[in-house]
Write an enzyme that holds these catalytic residues in place. Sequence first.
Site, mmCIF file in Angstrom:
data_model
loop_
_atom_site.group_PDB
_atom_site.id
_atom_site.type_symbol
_atom_site.label_atom_id
_atom_site.label_comp_id
_atom_site.label_asym_id
_atom_site.label_seq_id
_atom_site.Cartn_x
_atom_site.Cartn_y
_atom_site.Cartn_z
ATOM 1 N N GLY A 1 0.773 -1.229 0.000
ATOM 2 C CA GLY A 1 0.000 0.000 0.000
ATOM 3 C C GLY A 1 0.807 1.283 0.000
ATOM 4 O O GLY A 1 0.275 2.352 -0.319
ATOM 5 N N ASP A 2 2.095 1.216 0.373
ATOM 6 C CA ASP A 2 2.974 2.391 0.336
ATOM 7 C C ASP A 2 4.387 1.918 0.014
ATOM 8 O O ASP A 2 5.349 2.227 0.716
ATOM 9 C CB ASP A 2 2.934 3.136 1.670
ATOM 10 N N LEU A 3 4.492 1.167 -1.064
ATOM 11 C CA LEU A 3 5.729 0.455 -1.373
ATOM 12 C C LEU A 3 6.672 1.338 -2.189
ATOM 13 O O LEU A 3 6.726 1.261 -3.411
ATOM 14 C CB LEU A 3 5.419 -0.845 -2.128
ATOM 15 N N ASN B 1 10.563 2.434 2.366
ATOM 16 C CA ASN B 1 9.847 1.487 3.225
ATOM 17 C C ASN B 1 10.329 0.052 3.043
ATOM 18 O O ASN B 1 9.640 -0.889 3.424
ATOM 19 C CB ASN B 1 8.340 1.576 2.964
#
Length: 268
Positions: free
Chosen positions: A177-179, A183
């Site tokens: 979802g926030d790759l 991260n």
Amino acid sequence: MSDLAGRAADLLGVPLAEARPMAGGDLSQCVRLRLEDGREAVAKSGPAPREEARMLAAIAAAGAPAPAVLAADEAVLVLESLPDTGAGPGAEADLGRVVARLHAAEGERYGWHADYAFGSVVIANAWGDDWPAFWAKHRLLCHAGHLPAPLVRRIERLADDLGNRLPERPRAALLHGDLWGGNVLYAGDRVSGLIDPACYYGHAEVDLAMLALFGRPGPAFHAAYGAPEPGAAERAPIYKLWPALVHWRLFGAGYRGMVEGFLEAAGV
């Protein structure tokens, strides 16, 4: 001692020897803890620490590396401290394998058990069975009240046409979802952990588009992950548009050019 560190130590029930601020994202505070029993841990704030804990557990259950959750309450998440020594020459291929493993986990519908947020921007995750409708409502049209009217009209045109542009029922893959690169933690040739998730189930190409938003995974990643689906290049601007809109709302109109570029690439 910061309030965050003190609260984390209380949750763990172990006296704190040292707390050091960490360089983190723009949306949460992170502190590295050294406990009196010799262990190290990371404490972080966030929009919903208990929900982030569930997301990290889902990533780990899929067989992808993620920090173990040591404790969580409504204000702080305490995590295992993972090795973060930088990427070696084999790391890109390992990331491809890790993301493929993550995406192999499958949900029954699109969405997640709860809404989430990037800072002040709510991420609505209501369950749905129609992927173009989910993307239109929860990832594009939700920003309409925060954008100039001419851009809203372009986004509405795109949203109205998503049934012709996105698959109706792609496999509901578990998404990070926030790759983006910040991260992903590396320890030499392997990925040691995926962190700061905003998980939900959706089209796997969403994560791949995010990974290419500020960088570009190389051939080793793609060889390990697998061949793209037909039409992936045409869908990529539609999937990149969502994080671009989120960045605009969080950090200002300096991201307008990125938003307009993805709209142009999508032909609207």
